[in-house]
Design a protein around this motif. Sequence first.
Motif, PDB file in Angstrom:
ATOM      1  N   LEU A 110       1.047  -1.217  -0.098  1.00 53.74           N
ATOM      2  CA  LEU A 110      -0.110  -0.028   0.338  1.00 53.74           C
ATOM      3  C   LEU A 110       0.647   1.619  -0.173  1.00 53.74           C
ATOM      4  O   LEU A 110       2.153   1.290   0.578  1.00 53.74           O
ATOM      5  CB  LEU A 110      -0.627   0.315   1.615  1.00 53.74           C
ATOM      6  CG  LEU A 110      -1.919  -0.986   1.162  1.00 53.74           C
ATOM      7  CD1 LEU A 110      -2.257  -0.747   2.758  1.00 53.74           C
ATOM      8  CD2 LEU A 110      -3.420  -1.023  -0.215  1.00 53.74           C
ATOM      9  N   GLN A 160       0.692   5.711  -0.620  1.00 50.48           N
ATOM     10  CA  GLN A 160      -0.421   7.457  -0.791  1.00 50.48           C
ATOM     11  C   GLN A 160       0.354   7.866  -2.420  1.00 50.48           C
ATOM     12  O   GLN A 160       1.262   7.905  -2.759  1.00 50.48           O
ATOM     13  CB  GLN A 160      -0.460   8.350   0.056  1.00 50.48           C
ATOM     14  CG  GLN A 160      -1.031   7.334   1.215  1.00 50.48           C
ATOM     15  CD  GLN A 160      -1.167   8.576   2.369  1.00 50.48           C
ATOM     16  OE1 GLN A 160       0.318   9.119   3.046  1.00 50.48           O
ATOM     17  NE2 GLN A 160      -2.480   8.188   3.786  1.00 50.48           N
ATOM     18  N   ALA A 161      -0.523   8.639  -3.215  1.00 55.53           N
ATOM     19  CA  ALA A 161      -0.441   8.914  -3.924  1.00 55.53           C
ATOM     20  C   ALA A 161       1.288  10.166  -3.164  1.00 55.53           C
ATOM     21  O   ALA A 161       0.602  10.523  -2.373  1.00 55.53           O
ATOM     22  CB  ALA A 161      -1.149  10.296  -4.456  1.00 55.53           C
ATOM     23  N   PRO A 177      -3.042   6.759  -8.317  1.00 55.85           N
ATOM     24  CA  PRO A 177      -3.794   5.810  -8.131  1.00 55.85           C
ATOM     25  C   PRO A 177      -3.886   5.395  -9.058  1.00 55.85           C
ATOM     26  O   PRO A 177      -4.064   4.041  -8.936  1.00 55.85           O
ATOM     27  CB  PRO A 177      -4.993   6.703  -7.799  1.00 55.85           C
ATOM     28  CG  PRO A 177      -4.658   8.056  -7.176  1.00 55.85           C
ATOM     29  CD  PRO A 177      -3.353   8.024  -7.398  1.00 55.85           C
ATOM     30  N   GLU A 178      -4.076   5.750 -10.223  1.00 56.23           N
ATOM     31  CA  GLU A 178      -3.220   4.632 -11.748  1.00 56.23           C
ATOM     32  C   GLU A 178      -2.903   3.749 -11.777  1.00 56.23           C
ATOM     33  O   GLU A 178      -2.546   2.379 -12.333  1.00 56.23           O
ATOM     34  CB  GLU A 178      -3.814   5.668 -12.816  1.00 56.23           C
ATOM     35  CG  GLU A 178      -4.756   6.425 -13.388  1.00 56.23           C
ATOM     36  CD  GLU A 178      -4.560   7.927 -12.417  1.00 56.23           C
ATOM     37  OE1 GLU A 178      -6.027   8.607 -11.710  1.00 56.23           O
ATOM     38  OE2 GLU A 178      -4.084   8.439 -11.703  1.00 56.23           O
ATOM     39  N   THR A 202      -2.092   1.554  -9.204  1.00 54.72           N
ATOM     40  CA  THR A 202      -2.398   0.147  -9.432  1.00 54.72           C
ATOM     41  C   THR A 202      -3.285  -0.390 -10.140  1.00 54.72           C
ATOM     42  O   THR A 202      -3.644  -0.304 -10.920  1.00 54.72           O
ATOM     43  CB  THR A 202      -4.149   0.891  -8.628  1.00 54.72           C
ATOM     44  OG1 THR A 202      -3.649   1.924  -7.122  1.00 54.72           O
ATOM     45  CG2 THR A 202      -4.672  -0.796  -7.401  1.00 54.72           C
ATOM     46  N   GLN A 217       0.568  -6.922  -5.576  1.00 52.20           N
ATOM     47  CA  GLN A 217      -0.266  -6.365  -5.496  1.00 52.20           C
ATOM     48  C   GLN A 217       0.103  -5.188  -5.495  1.00 52.20           C
ATOM     49  O   GLN A 217       1.071  -5.139  -4.708  1.00 52.20           O
ATOM     50  CB  GLN A 217      -1.939  -6.190  -4.537  1.00 52.20           C
ATOM     51  CG  GLN A 217      -2.832  -5.211  -4.139  1.00 52.20           C
ATOM     52  CD  GLN A 217      -3.244  -5.216  -6.161  1.00 52.20           C
ATOM     53  OE1 GLN A 217      -3.424  -6.992  -6.288  1.00 52.20           O
ATOM     54  NE2 GLN A 217      -3.934  -3.671  -6.253  1.00 52.20           N
ATOM     55  N   THR A 234      -1.190  -0.956  -4.144  1.00 53.17           N
ATOM     56  CA  THR A 234      -1.865  -0.037  -4.386  1.00 53.17           C
ATOM     57  C   THR A 234      -1.810   1.398  -3.689  1.00 53.17           C
ATOM     58  O   THR A 234      -1.365   1.252  -2.495  1.00 53.17           O
ATOM     59  CB  THR A 234      -3.342  -1.142  -3.102  1.00 53.17           C
ATOM     60  OG1 THR A 234      -3.658  -2.364  -3.277  1.00 53.17           O
ATOM     61  CG2 THR A 234      -4.547  -0.226  -2.976  1.00 53.17           C
ATOM     62  N   VAL A 235      -2.421   2.177  -4.891  1.00 54.81           N
ATOM     63  CA  VAL A 235      -2.157   4.064  -3.989  1.00 54.81           C
ATOM     64  C   VAL A 235      -3.264   4.545  -3.903  1.00 54.81           C
ATOM     65  O   VAL A 235      -4.361   4.563  -4.753  1.00 54.81           O
ATOM     66  CB  VAL A 235      -1.497   3.778  -5.728  1.00 54.81           C
ATOM     67  CG1 VAL A 235      -0.816   5.589  -5.207  1.00 54.81           C
ATOM     68  CG2 VAL A 235       0.054   3.285  -5.596  1.00 54.81           C
ATOM     69  N   SER A 236      -3.669   5.222  -2.694  1.00 54.68           N
ATOM     70  CA  SER A 236      -4.426   5.744  -2.933  1.00 54.68           C
ATOM     71  C   SER A 236      -4.227   7.233  -2.783  1.00 54.68           C
ATOM     72  O   SER A 236      -3.027   7.432  -2.466  1.00 54.68           O
ATOM     73  CB  SER A 236      -4.421   5.684  -0.942  1.00 54.68           C
ATOM     74  OG  SER A 236      -3.858   5.781   0.098  1.00 54.68           O
ATOM     75  N   SER A 237      -4.964   7.771  -2.585  1.00 50.86           N
ATOM     76  CA  SER A 237      -4.828   8.970  -3.169  1.00 50.86           C
ATOM     77  C   SER A 237      -4.914  10.185  -2.456  1.00 50.86           C
ATOM     78  O   SER A 237      -5.534  10.435  -0.541  1.00 50.86           O
ATOM     79  CB  SER A 237      -6.114   9.844  -4.045  1.00 50.86           C
ATOM     80  OG  SER A 237      -7.510   9.654  -3.649  1.00 50.86           O
TER      81      SER A 237
END
Length: 122
Positions: A11, A13-14, A88-89, A91, A117, A119-122
Amino acid sequence: QVQVEESGGGLAQAGDSLRLSCRVPGRTVRSYAMGWFRQPLGKEREFVASISRTGGYINYADSVKGRFTISRDYAQNTMYLQMNSVIPEDTAVYYCAVDGGSNILRPGRATWGQGTQVTVSS
């Protein structure tokens, strides 16, 4: 039989950085053309980056140019994908592909890992 192992997903963050690793247990990465592909949920697998067996040819998808860097560390016998300024893109499940039969990676003839995997959150 060639096995491919990816690691380093997770995981983020942007704006963060991640580094993915790819190894070919029992074999040297110097022997392979290698690359990274990714598959966002519900979409087709897409090319991210590749490096030729000799290291003389490196290619990136337009979407990651300037942010991602593919490299190999022969001492560590590992190929890396350094992912900076993630968005996020980015991800997706990221897959490593290796091809021992050509200087340039041929996805249709490559051996693939199981994926990791990101996963990038904004």
